[in-house]
Motif scaffolding. Sequence first.
Motif, PDB file in Angstrom:
ATOM      1  N   UNK A 186       0.851  -1.186   0.000  1.00 30.25           N
ATOM      2  CA  UNK A 186       0.000   0.000   0.000  1.00 30.25           C
ATOM      3  C   UNK A 186       0.887   1.236   0.000  1.00 30.25           C
ATOM      4  N   UNK A 187       0.647   2.134  -0.948  1.00 27.96           N
ATOM      5  CA  UNK A 187       1.336   3.420  -1.003  1.00 27.96           C
ATOM      6  C   UNK A 187       0.276   4.469  -0.683  1.00 27.96           C
ATOM      7  N   UNK A 188       0.474   5.202   0.397  1.00 22.27           N
ATOM      8  CA  UNK A 188      -0.548   6.162   0.824  1.00 22.27           C
ATOM      9  C   UNK A 188      -0.527   7.408  -0.047  1.00 22.27           C
ATOM     10  N   UNK A 189      -1.665   8.089  -0.072  1.00 25.22           N
ATOM     11  CA  UNK A 189      -1.763   9.361  -0.797  1.00 25.22           C
ATOM     12  C   UNK A 189      -0.779  10.369  -0.213  1.00 25.22           C
ATOM     13  N   UNK A 190      -0.645  10.379   1.102  1.00 29.95           N
ATOM     14  CA  UNK A 190       0.266  11.305   1.758  1.00 29.95           C
ATOM     15  C   UNK A 190       1.714  11.035   1.342  1.00 29.95           C
ATOM     16  N   UNK A 191       2.063   9.766   1.242  1.00 30.47           N
ATOM     17  CA  UNK A 191       3.408   9.384   0.817  1.00 30.47           C
ATOM     18  C   UNK A 191       3.686   9.903  -0.601  1.00 30.47           C
ATOM     19  N   UNK A 192       2.711   9.742  -1.492  1.00 24.24           N
ATOM     20  CA  UNK A 192       2.877  10.230  -2.869  1.00 24.24           C
ATOM     21  C   UNK A 192       2.957  11.753  -2.904  1.00 24.24           C
ATOM     22  N   UNK A 211       6.297  13.526  -4.418  1.00 22.57           N
ATOM     23  CA  UNK A 211       6.254  14.097  -5.768  1.00 22.57           C
ATOM     24  C   UNK A 211       5.677  15.499  -5.880  1.00 22.57           C
ATOM     25  N   UNK A 212       4.955  15.949  -4.874  1.00 26.67           N
ATOM     26  CA  UNK A 212       4.392  17.295  -4.955  1.00 26.67           C
ATOM     27  C   UNK A 212       5.019  18.222  -3.921  1.00 26.67           C
ATOM     28  N   UNK A 213       5.669  17.677  -2.917  1.00 27.89           N
ATOM     29  CA  UNK A 213       6.418  18.423  -1.913  1.00 27.89           C
ATOM     30  C   UNK A 213       5.740  19.721  -1.462  1.00 27.89           C
ATOM     31  N   UNK A 214       4.466  19.612  -1.138  1.00 33.05           N
ATOM     32  CA  UNK A 214       3.744  20.767  -0.625  1.00 33.05           C
ATOM     33  C   UNK A 214       3.364  21.792  -1.673  1.00 33.05           C
ATOM     34  N   UNK A 215       3.592  21.486  -2.946  1.00 30.43           N
ATOM     35  CA  UNK A 215       3.272  22.440  -4.012  1.00 30.43           C
ATOM     36  C   UNK A 215       1.769  22.602  -4.195  1.00 30.43           C
ATOM     37  N   UNK A 216       1.009  21.674  -3.664  1.00 31.35           N
ATOM     38  CA  UNK A 216      -0.447  21.725  -3.786  1.00 31.35           C
ATOM     39  C   UNK A 216      -1.064  21.425  -2.430  1.00 31.35           C
ATOM     40  N   UNK A 217      -2.320  21.742  -2.299  1.00 27.90           N
ATOM     41  CA  UNK A 217      -3.029  21.329  -1.092  1.00 27.90           C
ATOM     42  C   UNK A 217      -4.103  20.340  -1.499  1.00 27.90           C
ATOM     43  N   UNK A 218      -4.267  19.302  -0.715  1.00 22.86           N
ATOM     44  CA  UNK A 218      -5.238  18.273  -1.043  1.00 22.86           C
ATOM     45  C   UNK A 218      -4.625  17.196  -1.919  1.00 22.86           C
TER      46      UNK A 218
END
Length: 103
Positions: A43-49, A53-60
């Motif tokens: 299982x790869x969590x959404x938070x892990x991804x 890969x987004x490093x806080x560049x987006x919210x949600x």
Amino acid sequence: MWVIGEWTVRPELDRLEKGAETRHIAPRATDVLVYMAERQGELVTKEELLDAFWRGAISGDNAVHKTVAGLRRAFDDDPTQPSYIQTHPKRGYRLIAPARMSE
């Protein structure tokens, strides 16, 4: 290079190949796919991804959903009866297709 299910994944070219068929995927989708392949069956969590890969560049987590949906389209994978990517609601995703590195 990876072999995932029936597809050969060429990360350096951002594409999937099966026989004579070639499908291009977005660079970030390639990165997510390779990340999941390295953890095949886990299982790869959404938070892990998001962190990887987004490093806080987006919210949600909408960007994660869109990226996974794009991968499913590329694989012709049905989310209700998946052969490649299984969803774990409110948690994340699991690559369920066989995955191996290839030369």
